[in-house]
Write a protein that holds these residues in place. Structure first.
Motif, PDB file in Angstrom:
ATOM      1  N   SER A 187     -38.709 -32.200 -16.153  1.00  0.00           N
ATOM      2  CA  SER A 187     -37.695 -32.938 -16.894  1.00  0.00           C
ATOM      3  C   SER A 187     -38.062 -34.411 -16.966  1.00  0.00           C
ATOM      4  O   SER A 187     -38.528 -34.994 -15.985  1.00  0.00           O
ATOM      5  N   LYS A 188     -37.838 -35.011 -18.120  1.00  0.00           N
ATOM      6  CA  LYS A 188     -37.964 -36.452 -18.256  1.00  0.00           C
ATOM      7  C   LYS A 188     -36.817 -37.065 -17.455  1.00  0.00           C
ATOM      8  O   LYS A 188     -35.720 -36.510 -17.410  1.00  0.00           O
ATOM      9  N   ILE A 189     -37.062 -38.194 -16.809  1.00  0.00           N
ATOM     10  CA  ILE A 189     -36.042 -38.823 -15.974  1.00  0.00           C
ATOM     11  C   ILE A 189     -35.768 -40.232 -16.475  1.00  0.00           C
ATOM     12  O   ILE A 189     -36.673 -41.066 -16.515  1.00  0.00           O
ATOM     13  N   ASP A 190     -34.532 -40.482 -16.889  1.00  0.00           N
ATOM     14  CA  ASP A 190     -34.130 -41.837 -17.259  1.00  0.00           C
ATOM     15  C   ASP A 190     -33.964 -42.658 -15.983  1.00  0.00           C
ATOM     16  O   ASP A 190     -33.385 -42.186 -15.001  1.00  0.00           O
ATOM     17  N   LEU A 191     -34.458 -43.891 -16.004  1.00  0.00           N
ATOM     18  CA  LEU A 191     -34.422 -44.755 -14.830  1.00  0.00           C
ATOM     19  C   LEU A 191     -32.990 -44.990 -14.337  1.00  0.00           C
ATOM     20  O   LEU A 191     -32.720 -44.919 -13.142  1.00  0.00           O
ATOM     21  N   TRP A 192     -32.067 -45.231 -15.258  1.00  0.00           N
ATOM     22  CA  TRP A 192     -30.686 -45.492 -14.847  1.00  0.00           C
ATOM     23  C   TRP A 192     -30.067 -44.280 -14.177  1.00  0.00           C
ATOM     24  O   TRP A 192     -29.303 -44.400 -13.221  1.00  0.00           O
ATOM     25  N   LEU A 193     -30.422 -43.079 -14.653  1.00  0.00           N
ATOM     26  CA  LEU A 193     -29.887 -41.861 -14.062  1.00  0.00           C
ATOM     27  C   LEU A 193     -30.500 -41.613 -12.677  1.00  0.00           C
ATOM     28  O   LEU A 193     -29.818 -41.171 -11.754  1.00  0.00           O
ATOM     29  N   ALA A 194     -31.780 -41.930 -12.542  1.00  0.00           N
ATOM     30  CA  ALA A 194     -32.442 -41.796 -11.236  1.00  0.00           C
ATOM     31  C   ALA A 194     -31.770 -42.719 -10.218  1.00  0.00           C
ATOM     32  O   ALA A 194     -31.478 -42.300  -9.091  1.00  0.00           O
ATOM     33  N   PHE A 195     -31.506 -43.970 -10.618  1.00  0.00           N
ATOM     34  CA  PHE A 195     -30.822 -44.898  -9.716  1.00  0.00           C
ATOM     35  C   PHE A 195     -29.424 -44.397  -9.366  1.00  0.00           C
ATOM     36  O   PHE A 195     -28.990 -44.492  -8.222  1.00  0.00           O
ATOM     37  N   LEU A 196     -28.727 -43.858 -10.338  1.00  0.00           N
ATOM     38  CA  LEU A 196     -27.377 -43.349 -10.109  1.00  0.00           C
ATOM     39  C   LEU A 196     -27.383 -42.193  -9.109  1.00  0.00           C
ATOM     40  O   LEU A 196     -26.610 -42.179  -8.146  1.00  0.00           O
ATOM     41  N   ILE A 197     -28.269 -41.232  -9.312  1.00  0.00           N
ATOM     42  CA  ILE A 197     -28.314 -40.055  -8.429  1.00  0.00           C
ATOM     43  C   ILE A 197     -28.833 -40.423  -7.044  1.00  0.00           C
ATOM     44  O   ILE A 197     -28.248 -40.049  -6.027  1.00  0.00           O
ATOM     45  N   LEU A 198     -29.938 -41.173  -6.997  1.00  0.00           N
ATOM     46  CA  LEU A 198     -30.494 -41.545  -5.693  1.00  0.00           C
ATOM     47  C   LEU A 198     -29.563 -42.498  -4.952  1.00  0.00           C
ATOM     48  O   LEU A 198     -29.392 -42.399  -3.735  1.00  0.00           O
ATOM     49  N   GLY A 199     -28.933 -43.424  -5.687  1.00  0.00           N
ATOM     50  CA  GLY A 199     -27.981 -44.346  -5.064  1.00  0.00           C
ATOM     51  C   GLY A 199     -26.766 -43.625  -4.516  1.00  0.00           C
ATOM     52  O   GLY A 199     -26.293 -43.919  -3.410  1.00  0.00           O
ATOM     53  N   SER A 200     -26.254 -42.666  -5.276  1.00  0.00           N
ATOM     54  CA  SER A 200     -25.109 -41.879  -4.805  1.00  0.00           C
ATOM     55  C   SER A 200     -25.470 -41.095  -3.552  1.00  0.00           C
ATOM     56  O   SER A 200     -24.679 -41.024  -2.601  1.00  0.00           O
ATOM     57  N   SER A 201     -26.659 -40.520  -3.532  1.00  0.00           N
ATOM     58  CA  SER A 201     -27.108 -39.773  -2.354  1.00  0.00           C
ATOM     59  C   SER A 201     -27.211 -40.694  -1.140  1.00  0.00           C
ATOM     60  O   SER A 201     -26.769 -40.347  -0.041  1.00  0.00           O
ATOM     61  N   LEU A 202     -27.780 -41.854  -1.351  1.00  0.00           N
ATOM     62  CA  LEU A 202     -27.917 -42.818  -0.252  1.00  0.00           C
ATOM     63  C   LEU A 202     -26.545 -43.255   0.269  1.00  0.00           C
ATOM     64  O   LEU A 202     -26.331 -43.325   1.485  1.00  0.00           O
ATOM     65  N   LEU A 203     -25.612 -43.510  -0.639  1.00  0.00           N
ATOM     66  CA  LEU A 203     -24.262 -43.903  -0.213  1.00  0.00           C
ATOM     67  C   LEU A 203     -23.595 -42.795   0.597  1.00  0.00           C
ATOM     68  O   LEU A 203     -22.936 -43.067   1.604  1.00  0.00           O
ATOM     69  N   LEU A 204     -23.768 -41.554   0.155  1.00  0.00           N
ATOM     70  CA  LEU A 204     -23.171 -40.433   0.886  1.00  0.00           C
ATOM     71  C   LEU A 204     -23.751 -40.306   2.294  1.00  0.00           C
ATOM     72  O   LEU A 204     -23.049 -39.943   3.238  1.00  0.00           O
ATOM     73  N   ILE A 205     -25.025 -40.622   2.425  1.00  0.00           N
ATOM     74  CA  ILE A 205     -25.666 -40.561   3.742  1.00  0.00           C
ATOM     75  C   ILE A 205     -25.234 -41.748   4.610  1.00  0.00           C
ATOM     76  O   ILE A 205     -25.079 -41.620   5.824  1.00  0.00           O
ATOM     77  N   LEU A 206     -25.010 -42.891   3.983  1.00  0.00           N
ATOM     78  CA  LEU A 206     -24.654 -44.090   4.737  1.00  0.00           C
ATOM     79  C   LEU A 206     -23.198 -44.114   5.215  1.00  0.00           C
ATOM     80  O   LEU A 206     -22.869 -44.863   6.132  1.00  0.00           O
ATOM     81  N   VAL A 207     -22.330 -43.313   4.619  1.00  0.00           N
ATOM     82  CA  VAL A 207     -20.915 -43.307   5.030  1.00  0.00           C
ATOM     83  C   VAL A 207     -20.767 -43.001   6.519  1.00  0.00           C
ATOM     84  O   VAL A 207     -20.117 -43.758   7.247  1.00  0.00           O
TER      85      VAL A 207
ATOM     86  N   ILE B 130     -32.026 -29.399 -22.933  1.00  0.00           N
ATOM     87  CA  ILE B 130     -32.998 -29.723 -21.890  1.00  0.00           C
ATOM     88  C   ILE B 130     -33.717 -31.020 -22.261  1.00  0.00           C
ATOM     89  O   ILE B 130     -33.562 -31.518 -23.377  1.00  0.00           O
ATOM     90  N   SER B 131     -34.503 -31.548 -21.335  1.00  0.00           N
ATOM     91  CA  SER B 131     -35.242 -32.787 -21.619  1.00  0.00           C
ATOM     92  C   SER B 131     -36.655 -32.733 -21.042  1.00  0.00           C
ATOM     93  O   SER B 131     -36.958 -33.399 -20.056  1.00  0.00           O
ATOM     94  N   PRO B 132     -37.539 -31.941 -21.650  1.00  0.00           N
ATOM     95  CA  PRO B 132     -38.907 -31.911 -21.121  1.00  0.00           C
ATOM     96  C   PRO B 132     -39.591 -33.266 -21.302  1.00  0.00           C
ATOM     97  O   PRO B 132     -39.412 -33.931 -22.319  1.00  0.00           O
ATOM     98  N   LYS B 133     -40.343 -33.660 -20.297  1.00  0.00           N
ATOM     99  CA  LYS B 133     -41.060 -34.942 -20.336  1.00  0.00           C
ATOM    100  C   LYS B 133     -42.069 -34.959 -21.474  1.00  0.00           C
ATOM    101  O   LYS B 133     -42.184 -35.925 -22.207  1.00  0.00           O
ATOM    102  N   ASP B 134     -42.798 -33.860 -21.647  1.00  0.00           N
ATOM    103  CA  ASP B 134     -43.796 -33.728 -22.711  1.00  0.00           C
ATOM    104  C   ASP B 134     -43.218 -32.863 -23.830  1.00  0.00           C
ATOM    105  O   ASP B 134     -43.481 -31.673 -23.916  1.00  0.00           O
ATOM    106  N   LYS B 135     -42.411 -33.487 -24.690  1.00  0.00           N
ATOM    107  CA  LYS B 135     -41.760 -32.735 -25.766  1.00  0.00           C
ATOM    108  C   LYS B 135     -42.766 -32.128 -26.732  1.00  0.00           C
ATOM    109  O   LYS B 135     -42.630 -30.990 -27.144  1.00  0.00           O
TER     110      LYS B 135
ATOM    111  N   PRO C  69     -29.089 -29.164 -17.833  1.00  0.00           N
ATOM    112  CA  PRO C  69     -30.186 -29.284 -16.873  1.00  0.00           C
ATOM    113  C   PRO C  69     -31.233 -30.259 -17.406  1.00  0.00           C
ATOM    114  O   PRO C  69     -32.343 -29.887 -17.770  1.00  0.00           O
ATOM    115  N   ALA C  70     -30.846 -31.528 -17.505  1.00  0.00           N
ATOM    116  CA  ALA C  70     -31.699 -32.558 -18.074  1.00  0.00           C
ATOM    117  C   ALA C  70     -31.400 -33.876 -17.374  1.00  0.00           C
ATOM    118  O   ALA C  70     -30.240 -34.214 -17.168  1.00  0.00           O
ATOM    119  N   LEU C  71     -32.435 -34.622 -17.026  1.00  0.00           N
ATOM    120  CA  LEU C  71     -32.263 -35.890 -16.330  1.00  0.00           C
ATOM    121  C   LEU C  71     -32.517 -37.080 -17.245  1.00  0.00           C
ATOM    122  O   LEU C  71     -32.827 -38.168 -16.791  1.00  0.00           O
TER     123      LEU C  71
END
Length: 150
Positions: free
Chosen positions: A8-28, A120-125, A102-104
């Motif tokens: 899947s192609k990954i948008d930078l803002w979405l990666a930050f959102l998902i990874l940031g949310s995961s980090l916050l959940l772990i830091l609670v 979907i969002s394949p990186k190599d369309k 199922p697309a990032l």
């Protein structure tokens, strides 16, 4: 037998959102332990609520892929895999739909097939389009940067 896999192609803002949310959940629970001097029981309870959510987000994030066999498209999304017979595909069009998928990335394609559709969002369309056309000769370029069954 699977003979082509696309990530899947990954948008930078979405990666930050998902990874940031995961980090916050772990830091609670860490925050609760360090700054609130909470009991072990409370920290374990909070951990049981937050850490599985973080793990689930990360599993979904790192586990989206689209695989092609000679006659099927497999869309793997976290813990589930959807199978679409290639012969049933009628249209493949580019879309920026924000529907849950199922697309990032929002740079997506919609695959319409007999019985439904999936985004979907394949990186190599271009490679994905070529791989589909190699397997389904009836799909032709439609002039709008998509494929249509002729």
């Amino acid at each position: 037998m699977i003979n082509a896999v696309f990530t899947s192609k990954i948008d930078l803002w979405l990666a930050f959102l998902i990874l940031g949310s995961s980090l916050l959940l772990i830091l609670v629970p860490v925050w609760e332990w360090i700054y609130n001097d909470s009991s072990i029981r409370r920290i374990l309870f909070i951990s049981l609520l937050t850490i599985p959510g973080a793990i689930l987000l990360l599993l979904i994030f790192f586990n989206i892929k689209y695989s092609l066999s000679d006659d099927e498209l497999f869309v793997k999304n976290g813990f589930s895999t959807q199978s679409i017979p290639l012969k049933d595909i009628t249209h493949i069009i580019r879309t920026n739909s924000m529907l849950s998928a199922p697309a990032l990335s929002l740079d997506r394609i919609e695959i319409r097939y007999e019985g439904g559709s999936i985004v979907i969002s394949p990186k190599d369309k271009d490679g994905f389009y070529r791989a589909i056309q190699e397997r389904v000769a009836a799909l032709k370029t439609d002039g709008d940067d998509g494929l249509v069954k002729s």
